[in-house]
Design an enzyme around this catalytic site. Structure first.
Site, PDB file in Angstrom:
ATOM      1  N   GLY A  31       0.539  -2.293  -0.657  1.00 48.58           N
ATOM      2  CA  GLY A  31       1.093  -3.592  -1.021  1.00 48.58           C
ATOM      3  C   GLY A  31       0.029  -4.576  -1.458  1.00 48.58           C
ATOM      4  O   GLY A  31      -1.088  -4.191  -1.779  1.00 48.58           O
ATOM      5  N   LEU A  33       0.242  -6.083  -4.208  1.00 51.68           N
ATOM      6  CA  LEU A  33       0.070  -5.350  -5.466  1.00 51.68           C
ATOM      7  C   LEU A  33      -0.628  -6.185  -6.531  1.00 51.68           C
ATOM      8  O   LEU A  33      -0.464  -7.405  -6.597  1.00 51.68           O
ATOM      9  CB  LEU A  33       1.431  -4.881  -5.985  1.00 51.68           C
ATOM     10  CG  LEU A  33       2.188  -3.923  -5.057  1.00 51.68           C
ATOM     11  CD1 LEU A  33       3.492  -3.463  -5.717  1.00 51.68           C
ATOM     12  CD2 LEU A  33       1.344  -2.711  -4.667  1.00 51.68           C
ATOM     13  N   GLY A  36      -4.091  -3.106 -10.801  1.00 51.59           N
ATOM     14  CA  GLY A  36      -4.601  -1.754 -10.522  1.00 51.59           C
ATOM     15  C   GLY A  36      -3.482  -0.849 -10.028  1.00 51.59           C
ATOM     16  O   GLY A  36      -3.289   0.270 -10.519  1.00 51.59           O
ATOM     17  N   HIS A  37      -2.721  -1.355  -9.062  1.00 50.46           N
ATOM     18  CA  HIS A  37      -1.574  -0.578  -8.573  1.00 50.46           C
ATOM     19  C   HIS A  37      -0.569  -0.340  -9.701  1.00 50.46           C
ATOM     20  O   HIS A  37      -0.021   0.752  -9.844  1.00 50.46           O
ATOM     21  CB  HIS A  37      -0.838  -1.339  -7.471  1.00 50.46           C
ATOM     22  CG  HIS A  37      -1.649  -1.632  -6.246  1.00 50.46           C
ATOM     23  ND1 HIS A  37      -2.008  -2.901  -5.878  1.00 50.46           N
ATOM     24  CD2 HIS A  37      -2.165  -0.805  -5.291  1.00 50.46           C
ATOM     25  CE1 HIS A  37      -2.688  -2.867  -4.749  1.00 50.46           C
ATOM     26  NE2 HIS A  37      -2.823  -1.609  -4.372  1.00 50.46           N
ATOM     27  N   GLY A 147      -5.864   5.986  -7.489  1.00 47.52           N
ATOM     28  CA  GLY A 147      -6.855   5.276  -8.293  1.00 47.52           C
ATOM     29  C   GLY A 147      -8.253   5.831  -8.104  1.00 47.52           C
ATOM     30  O   GLY A 147      -8.656   6.167  -6.991  1.00 47.52           O
ATOM     31  N   ASP A 150     -10.814   4.161  -5.455  1.00 45.29           N
ATOM     32  CA  ASP A 150     -11.108   4.732  -4.136  1.00 45.29           C
ATOM     33  C   ASP A 150     -11.501   6.196  -4.355  1.00 45.29           C
ATOM     34  O   ASP A 150     -10.741   7.119  -4.056  1.00 45.29           O
ATOM     35  CB  ASP A 150      -9.888   4.601  -3.235  1.00 45.29           C
ATOM     36  CG  ASP A 150      -9.534   3.148  -3.006  1.00 45.29           C
ATOM     37  OD1 ASP A 150     -10.141   2.523  -2.137  1.00 45.29           O
ATOM     38  OD2 ASP A 150      -8.673   2.617  -3.745  1.00 45.29           O
ATOM     39  N   GLN A 153     -11.473   8.763  -1.537  1.00 45.84           N
ATOM     40  CA  GLN A 153     -10.098   9.078  -1.139  1.00 45.84           C
ATOM     41  C   GLN A 153      -9.492  10.119  -2.079  1.00 45.84           C
ATOM     42  O   GLN A 153      -8.804  11.055  -1.646  1.00 45.84           O
ATOM     43  CB  GLN A 153      -9.274   7.791  -1.156  1.00 45.84           C
ATOM     44  CG  GLN A 153      -7.791   7.989  -1.041  1.00 45.84           C
ATOM     45  CD  GLN A 153      -7.063   6.672  -0.851  1.00 45.84           C
ATOM     46  OE1 GLN A 153      -6.951   6.190   0.261  1.00 45.84           O
ATOM     47  NE2 GLN A 153      -6.579   6.088  -1.921  1.00 45.84           N
ATOM     48  N   SER A 185      -8.743  -5.462  -6.292  1.00 45.57           N
ATOM     49  CA  SER A 185      -8.535  -4.964  -4.935  1.00 45.57           C
ATOM     50  C   SER A 185      -7.733  -6.000  -4.169  1.00 45.57           C
ATOM     51  O   SER A 185      -7.933  -7.210  -4.358  1.00 45.57           O
ATOM     52  CB  SER A 185      -9.889  -4.749  -4.240  1.00 45.57           C
ATOM     53  OG  SER A 185      -9.700  -4.646  -2.834  1.00 45.57           O
ATOM     54  N   SER A 186      -6.849  -5.537  -3.315  1.00 42.88           N
ATOM     55  CA  SER A 186      -6.070  -6.480  -2.498  1.00 42.88           C
ATOM     56  C   SER A 186      -7.003  -7.320  -1.646  1.00 42.88           C
ATOM     57  O   SER A 186      -6.704  -8.471  -1.323  1.00 42.88           O
ATOM     58  CB  SER A 186      -5.095  -5.723  -1.601  1.00 42.88           C
ATOM     59  OG  SER A 186      -4.296  -4.864  -2.382  1.00 42.88           O
TER      60      SER A 186
END
Ligand code: AMP
Length: 279
Positions: A31, A33, A36-37, A147, A150, A153, A185-186
């Site tokens: 979330g 958002l 990027g998301h 993405g 990260d 990840q 980034s959030s």
């Protein structure tokens, strides 16, 4: 767009889609958002018939002194953005349903999870891989969009899918950046005005270093050592790492070759930034 909270309902909707022969693309998010998301959602929209985006702040991937409580949450705004990016299904799982009392399993990728971010966040990737594996099993055959922002990840999740033979295709999506290069980034919401200026140095310095690494005229260790000094001078007061690594094993490399990844994590004030670039 439909909003689904319950996993049984999600599985029913996906089974119907598969019955119609439709492919399913899945975008996991926490979330808050941003573009990027939304790039991941749009890529899924372009490549798959049915697009599921989830919003879930996964408690397992936060360490005891990290920002789980403070992490930005705005469900209505997130739903509006999912709809704008043309997701078909917004899935809002509950921690109670995914991790009911007594939940005990861990899915771990020990070596890839111990390096880089794993050195300062030792439980983080096990939290990611446990949650993601549970979700991927629940969703069945899909493409999952992650993405490159990260990067570790992405590498860790490719290993999970490969080693467990999950019927999932992992698709990496390039990092979306602010005009000055800062990766969206959030957590950028935590940055004060002056910190926001310093944060842009990460992209600028990584870009300079990547050009030097591509030119291949200096020893990698020297380029990295100078890079660390430059980051510190630019106000990134603590550097967790700045390394050049193999893009599959994450092992450090001594000679830069195409496909290697320059990866960094550094702090501006109380905010930890990560970024990476391909040689
Ligand atoms: P998060 O909500 O931070 O867990 O991120 C959810 C997904 O969005 C992950 O696959 C991230 O790698 C991806 N993502 C986050 N920021 C960006 C960005 N700036 N560009 C591309 N993908 C991103």
């Amino acid at each position: 767009m439909i909003v689904v909270r319950n996993t049984a309902e999600l599985r029913r909707v996906l089974a119907e889609a598969r019955g119609r022969g439709q492919s399913i693309g899945y975008v996991p998010t926490m979330g808050a958002l941003h573009e990027g998301h939304l790039a991941l959602v749009r890529e899924a929209r372009r490549r798959d018939d049915v697009v599921v985006a989830s919003v879930f702040v996964n408690p397992l991937q936060f360490g005891p002194n990290e920002d789980f409580e403070a992490y930005p949450r705005d469900e209505q705004r997130d739903l509006a953005l999912c709809e704008k990016a043309e997701a078909d299904i917004a899935w809002l799982p509950s921690a109670r349903e995914l991790f009911p009392p007594g939940f005990e399993v861990t899915v771990a990728v020990p070596r890839l999870s111990a390096v880089l971010c794993g050195e300062t966040r030792p439980t983080h990737f096990a939290g990611v891989t446990t949650e993601m594996t549970k979700i991927l099993i629940l969703l069945g055959p899909i493409a999952v969009y992650l993405g490159e922002k990260d990067f570790q990840q992405l590498v860790v999740m490719r290993a999970v899918v490969r080693d467990l033979g999950l019927p999932v295709e992992v698709r990496g999506v390039p990092t979306v950046r602010e005009p000055d290069g800062l990766a969206l980034s959030s957590r950028n919401a935590y940055l004060a005005e002056a910190e926001r200026q310093d944060a842009a140095a990460l992209f600028r310095i990584l870009s300079e270093l990547i050009a030097r690494l591509r030119a291949n005229a200096e020893p990698v260790a020297e380029v990295l050592a100078e890079g660390r000094q430059e980051l510190t001078r630019a106000g990134l007061h603590r550097i967790d790492y700045l390394e050049l690594v193999d893009s599959e094993t994450l092992d450090p490399v001594r000679t830069a070759t195409a496909g290697n990844r320059l990866v960094a994590a550094a702090w501006v004030g109380k905010t930890r930034l990560i970024d990476n670039m391909a040689v």
